[in-house]
Design an enzyme around this catalytic site. Structure first.
Site, PDB file in Angstrom:
ATOM      1  N   THR A  54      -8.669   9.028   2.408  1.00 61.75           N
ATOM      2  CA  THR A  54      -7.750   8.205   3.455  1.00 61.75           C
ATOM      3  C   THR A  54      -6.707   9.509   3.790  1.00 61.75           C
ATOM      4  OG1 THR A  54      -5.995   8.327   1.572  1.00 61.75           O
ATOM      5  CG2 THR A  54      -7.275   6.396   1.813  1.00 61.75           C
TER       6      THR A  54
ATOM      7  N   CYS B 194       0.771  -1.317  -0.136  1.00 61.37           N
ATOM      8  CA  CYS B 194       0.045   0.055   0.074  1.00 61.37           C
ATOM      9  C   CYS B 194       0.865   1.195   0.197  1.00 61.37           C
ATOM     10  CB  CYS B 194      -0.782   0.180   1.298  1.00 61.37           C
ATOM     11  SG  CYS B 194      -2.629  -0.536   1.023  1.00 61.37           S
TER      12      CYS B 194
ATOM     13  N   TYR C 134       3.804  10.045 -10.645  1.00 60.40           N
ATOM     14  CA  TYR C 134       3.002   9.292 -10.185  1.00 60.40           C
ATOM     15  C   TYR C 134       2.234   8.240 -10.948  1.00 60.40           C
ATOM     16  CZ  TYR C 134      -0.906   7.971  -6.680  1.00 60.40           C
ATOM     17  OH  TYR C 134      -1.684   7.265  -5.957  1.00 60.40           O
TER      18      TYR C 134
HETATM   19  N1  LIG Z   1      -6.288   8.034  -1.486  1.00 61.13           N
HETATM   20  C1  LIG Z   1      -6.650   7.794  -2.960  1.00 61.13           C
HETATM   21  O1  LIG Z   1      -7.558   8.505  -3.292  1.00 61.13           O
HETATM   22  C2  LIG Z   1      -5.860   6.628  -3.741  1.00 61.13           C
HETATM   23  C3  LIG Z   1      -6.254   6.547  -4.958  1.00 61.13           C
HETATM   24  C4  LIG Z   1      -5.500   5.528  -5.652  1.00 61.13           C
HETATM   25  C5  LIG Z   1      -4.403   5.167  -5.250  1.00 61.13           C
HETATM   26  N2  LIG Z   1      -4.197   5.269  -4.117  1.00 61.13           N
HETATM   27  C6  LIG Z   1      -3.027   4.472  -3.382  1.00 61.13           C
HETATM   28  O2  LIG Z   1      -3.413   3.803  -2.099  1.00 61.13           O
HETATM   29  C7  LIG Z   1      -2.137   3.678  -1.501  1.00 61.13           C
HETATM   30  C8  LIG Z   1      -1.961   4.076  -0.158  1.00 61.13           C
HETATM   31  O3  LIG Z   1      -2.603   5.561  -0.127  1.00 61.13           O
HETATM   32  P1  LIG Z   1      -3.482   6.232   0.816  1.00 61.13           P
HETATM   33  O4  LIG Z   1      -4.571   6.957   0.231  1.00 61.13           O
HETATM   34  O5  LIG Z   1      -3.769   5.421   2.173  1.00 61.13           O
HETATM   35  O6  LIG Z   1      -2.325   7.407   1.405  1.00 61.13           O
HETATM   36  P2  LIG Z   1      -1.458   7.424   2.677  1.00 61.13           P
HETATM   37  O7  LIG Z   1      -0.680   8.650   2.647  1.00 61.13           O
HETATM   38  O8  LIG Z   1      -2.613   7.949   3.926  1.00 61.13           O
HETATM   39  O9  LIG Z   1      -0.931   6.159   2.874  1.00 61.13           O
HETATM   40  C9  LIG Z   1       0.255   5.913   2.318  1.00 61.13           C
HETATM   41  C10 LIG Z   1       1.338   5.264   3.380  1.00 61.13           C
HETATM   42  O10 LIG Z   1       2.550   4.962   2.759  1.00 61.13           O
HETATM   43  C11 LIG Z   1       3.530   4.927   3.628  1.00 61.13           C
HETATM   44  N3  LIG Z   1       4.964   5.306   2.928  1.00 61.13           N
HETATM   45  C12 LIG Z   1       5.131   6.184   2.254  1.00 61.13           C
HETATM   46  N4  LIG Z   1       6.659   6.190   1.831  1.00 61.13           N
HETATM   47  C13 LIG Z   1       6.907   5.020   2.323  1.00 61.13           C
HETATM   48  C14 LIG Z   1       8.244   4.340   2.391  1.00 61.13           C
HETATM   49  N5  LIG Z   1       9.322   4.935   1.630  1.00 61.13           N
HETATM   50  N6  LIG Z   1       8.527   3.229   2.691  1.00 61.13           N
HETATM   51  C15 LIG Z   1       7.157   2.741   3.513  1.00 61.13           C
HETATM   52  N7  LIG Z   1       6.044   3.214   3.660  1.00 61.13           N
HETATM   53  C16 LIG Z   1       5.971   4.462   3.081  1.00 61.13           C
HETATM   54  C17 LIG Z   1       3.107   6.075   4.572  1.00 61.13           C
HETATM   55  O11 LIG Z   1       3.706   6.015   5.850  1.00 61.13           O
HETATM   56  C18 LIG Z   1       1.558   5.928   4.612  1.00 61.13           C
HETATM   57  O12 LIG Z   1       1.338   4.881   5.711  1.00 61.13           O
HETATM   58  C19 LIG Z   1      -0.902   4.308  -2.070  1.00 61.13           C
HETATM   59  O13 LIG Z   1      -0.112   3.566  -3.037  1.00 61.13           O
HETATM   60  C20 LIG Z   1      -1.593   5.495  -3.107  1.00 61.13           C
HETATM   61  O14 LIG Z   1      -0.743   5.847  -4.160  1.00 61.13           O
HETATM   62  C21 LIG Z   1      -4.698   6.270  -3.052  1.00 61.13           C
END
Ligand SMILES: NC(=O)c1ccc[n+]([C@@H]2O[C@H](COP(=O)([O-])OP(=O)(O)OC[C@H]3O[C@@H](n4cnc5c(N)ncnc54)[C@H](O)[C@@H]3O)[C@@H](O)[C@H]2O)c1
Length: 187
Positions: A128, A17, A93
């Site tokens: 999130t 994630c 991204y």
């Molecule tokens: N929220 C959205 O709308 C959305 C949409 C599409 C995809 N995503 C993807 O979902 C996933 C989770 O995102 P989210 O929305 O929960 O965001 P978030 O920022 O809440 O969570 C991202 C997590 O990644 C961790 N992280 C960042 N860099 C890191 C590293 N170098 N090593 C280990 N951990 C690391 C952070 O500590 C955090 O817990 C991501 O891959 C994001 O790209 C999110």
């Protein structure tokens, strides 16, 4: 992997994630090229990070005895609809998420021999902490842009799909959009 195994026992499920975004235009308003480090950092965390954990988890799972069904493990990666419809300012991204989409099938094909399935979820707009950095009005407007349901996705809806992928042994080598039918505009 060794620390996790010592604490929790052998891992048969990996859900990747971790992800970051550093928005920025290729050529800024100052007409200068974007710093290369920003692109490298996003691809490094999102794509190379996902591959790194996948390779380590796969090696760990491969060494486990198969279950009665022949399965050894399940890997679920997280891409994004941005991997298909990247918006202006999100080149790094989009490239990183398209890379995750692209590696899903070859990884699933290779690891099939070991009874390890690989799938990827491509979420749309989810509520999130990443999204909570935006002001409330901006989040509401984004939610209203989703065809149906007209709101941001809930983290538990993402989790439900993860659980389904884990339980459904026929799901393999697939990228599943979870997005309320949204297709992102150019900007
Ligand atoms: N929220 C959205 O709308 C959305 C949409 C599409 C995809 N995503 C993807 O979902 C996933 C989770 O995102 P989210 O929305 O929960 O965001 P978030 O920022 O809440 O969570 C991202 C997590 O990644 C961790 N992280 C960042 N860099 C890191 C590293 N170098 N090593 C280990 N951990 C690391 C952070 O500590 C955090 O817990 C991501 O891959 C994001 O790209 C999110």
């Amino acid at each position: 992997m060794a620390t996790a195994r010592a604490a929790h026992g052998p891992a048969r499920i990996l859900v990747s994630c971790a992800g970051i975004d550093t928005p920025g235009r290729i050529v800024g308003r100052d007409r200068l090229a974007a710093p290369l480090e920003d692109f490298v950092r996003v691809v490094s965390v999102n794509l190379i990070g996902t591959y790194n954990v996948l390779r380590l988890a796969a090696a760990h799972m491969r060494a486990l005895d198969p279950l009665e069904s022949g399965e050894r493990g399940v890997i679920v990666n997280t891409a994004s609809v941005v991997g298909y419809e990247g918006q202006v300012g999100h080149t790094a991204y989009a490239a990183s998420k398209a890379g995750i989409i692209g590696m899903t099938l070859p990884a699933a094909r290779e690891l099939s021999r070991s009874g390890i399935r690989v799938n990827t979820i491509a979420p749309g707009l989810f509520d999130t902490p990443m999204m909570r950095r935006l002001p409330e009005e901006a989040r509401e407007a984004l939610g209203a842009s989703v065809p149906f349901p007209r709101r941001l996705g809930k983290p538990e809806e993402y989790a439900e799909l993860v659980v389904h992928i884990i339980r459904n042994a026929m799901m393999n080598g697939e990228v599943v959009r979870l997005d309320g039918a949204i297709r992102l505009p150019p900007v």
